[in-house]
Design an enzyme around this catalytic site. Structure first.
Site, PDB file in Angstrom:
ATOM      1  N   ASP A   1      -1.242   5.494  -2.461  1.00 60.76           N
ATOM      2  CA  ASP A   1      -1.543   4.060  -2.375  1.00 60.76           C
ATOM      3  C   ASP A   1      -0.349   3.280  -1.831  1.00 60.76           C
ATOM      4  OD1 ASP A   1      -4.068   4.504  -3.373  1.00 60.76           O
ATOM      5  OD2 ASP A   1      -3.664   3.672  -5.370  1.00 60.76           O
TER       6      ASP A   1
ATOM      7  N   ASP B   1      -4.790   6.458  12.320  1.00 63.66           N
ATOM      8  CA  ASP B   1      -5.038   7.341  11.188  1.00 63.66           C
ATOM      9  C   ASP B   1      -3.712   7.924  10.703  1.00 63.66           C
ATOM     10  OD1 ASP B   1      -7.344   8.796   9.688  1.00 63.66           O
ATOM     11  OD2 ASP B   1      -5.944  10.404  10.230  1.00 63.66           O
ATOM     12  N   ILE B   2      -3.482   7.872   9.392  1.00 65.46           N
ATOM     13  CA  ILE B   2      -2.264   8.449   8.820  1.00 65.46           C
ATOM     14  C   ILE B   2      -2.401   9.967   8.876  1.00 65.46           C
ATOM     15  CG2 ILE B   2      -0.800   8.644   6.780  1.00 65.46           C
ATOM     16  CD1 ILE B   2      -1.806   5.848   5.945  1.00 65.46           C
TER      17      ILE B   2
ATOM     18  N   ASN C   1      -1.242  13.014  -0.458  1.00 66.22           N
ATOM     19  CA  ASN C   1      -1.820  12.714  -1.769  1.00 66.22           C
ATOM     20  C   ASN C   1      -1.704  13.894  -2.714  1.00 66.22           C
ATOM     21  OD1 ASN C   1      -2.701  10.107  -2.202  1.00 66.22           O
ATOM     22  ND2 ASN C   1      -4.720  10.438  -1.323  1.00 66.22           N
TER      23      ASN C   1
ATOM     24  N   GLU D   1      -7.717   6.471   4.897  1.00 64.60           N
ATOM     25  CA  GLU D   1      -6.376   6.329   5.469  1.00 64.60           C
ATOM     26  C   GLU D   1      -6.429   5.888   6.928  1.00 64.60           C
ATOM     27  OE1 GLU D   1      -7.584  10.583   6.328  1.00 64.60           O
ATOM     28  OE2 GLU D   1      -7.817   9.220   4.644  1.00 64.60           O
TER      29      GLU D   1
END
Length: 188
Positions: A81, A64-65, A72, A107
């Site tokens: 993106d 997971d980011i 964002n 993400e």
């Protein structure tokens, strides 16, 4: 003057190409160009069935980011993106040849590691985590965006897909709760 020879493609061959392209689009995430959730669901079941039949290990990593919503909100969705594409490419470049990377959702990515016990899987995903942390992703002003990932890893113990996924996901949440930018192996 160059004259191109017109080649007529048989309708059956056109149909075969169209079918291949449609199948590819059905199983590949358009943004990141890694396998998608639909492909993951099929492959996880197959991998567990094959592992049980051959008494082989299979591991699953959930990646997971970290703080993606904040990224964002700060840089915009186009930059978000770009980060997703870069992270997917980095994961893909740092796994073993038989490992498969999937965009699980948002993400979050999944990595299916056949023939990998938990220690082998942890080595692979630690390499992924370190590579993501050191990659240089630039915003539209040319400034470096710091990106890290948290990773949870679980090894199959003759599991159902949902059980292995739950174990890897639990380890991922433990990594996030423990401060992020780390790998946690599920204790099972």
């Amino acid at each position: 003057i160059y004259l191109a020879k017109v080649v007529r493609v048989e309708p059956s061959l056109q149909a075969a190409f169209a079918h291949r392209d449609a199948e590819r689009m059905a199983y590949i995430d358009g943004l990141t160009q890694v396998a998608n959730r639909r492909r993951f669901d099929l492959d996880l079941s197959d991998a567990l069935r094959n592992a049980q039949a051959g008494a082989r290990a299979v591991s699953l990593a959930m990646v997971d980011i970290d703080h993606f919503k904040r990224l964002n909100d700060t840089y915009g969705h186009q930059t978000g993106d770009a980060v997703l594409r870069e992270v997917a490419a980095t994961i893909k470049a740092n796994v073993r040849g038989d490992d498969v990377v999937y965009r699980y959702g948002g993400e979050e990515f999944a990595v299916l590691l056949p023939d990998a016990d938990a220690a082998q899987a942890a080595d692979v995903v630690e390499r992924v985590r370190a590579a993501v942390q050191t990659q240089r992703i630039l915003d539209d002003r040319g400034e470096v965006i710091e990106v890290t990932v948290s990773v949870g890893v679980a090894r199959s113990l003759a599991d159902e897909p949902r059980d292995l996924l739950a174990a890897a996901d639990g380890a991922l949440y433990e990594a996030k709760d423990g401060g992020r930018n780390r790998v946690v192996i599920a204790e099972r």
